[in-house]
Motif scaffolding. Structure first.
Motif: not given
Length: 118
Positions: A6, A37, A39, A49
Motif C-alpha cells: 500500500g 483508492y 488497486g 494499492w
C-alpha cells in the motif's frame, strides 16, 4: 515476492494515471478503484494499492518484469507519464551479473523499479 503493498499518494487521479501507464509494459492493470483508492496487479489479483493521503510515503517498490524489453518499456512509459529518472535501464552488476533494472521517482517521491534477472 510480496502479497500486497500500500502506498499513500497525494493525488489519487495523478497516481492512477502514472501507474496505469508505467505498469502496462509489465502486464499489470488497474484492477480495482473507488473513492480514494486504486488497486493494480495481474488480472484478477491486485497487489499494489494506492490510497489518497495528504502526505506521500517515499517508499521503494520493485516490480518483476518478464524480460528486459519490458523493463525498457516501463522506464519509457513512466518518464512519459511524468516520473523523474532515477536510473536508466541496464545491468546492475553490484546486485548480480543478470540484474537488469530501471528506476524512477513518482510524483509522491516513491522510488519505483522494474527488474528482470534473466
Amino acid at each position: 515476492m510480496y502479497d500486497h503493498i500500500g502506498l499513500r499518494v497525494k493525488e489519487i487521479d495523478t497516481a492512477k494515471k502514472f501507474y496505469k501507464a508505467a505498469l502496462a509494459p509489465l502486464g499489470y492493470l488497474l484492477e480495482s478503484e473507488g473513492d480514494g483508492y486504486a488497486g493494480f496487479g495481474p488480472k484478477g489479483a491486485p497487489a499494489l494499492w494506492l490510497h489518497a493521503s495528504k502526505k506521500g510515503s517515499g517508499a521503494h517498490v520493485a516490480f518483476t518484469a518478464p524480460d528486459r524489453k519490458s523493463v525498457d518499456g516501463f522506464h519509457r512509459a513512466a518518464l512519459k507519464a511524468g516520473a523523474k529518472d532515477n536510473g536508466a535501464p541496464g545491468i546492475r552488476t553490484d546486485y548480480s551479473p543478470t540484474y537488469y533494472a530501471a528506476f524512477v521517482i513518482d510524483a509522491d517521491g516513491n522510488n519505483v523499479e522494474a527488474v528482470c534477472t534473466k
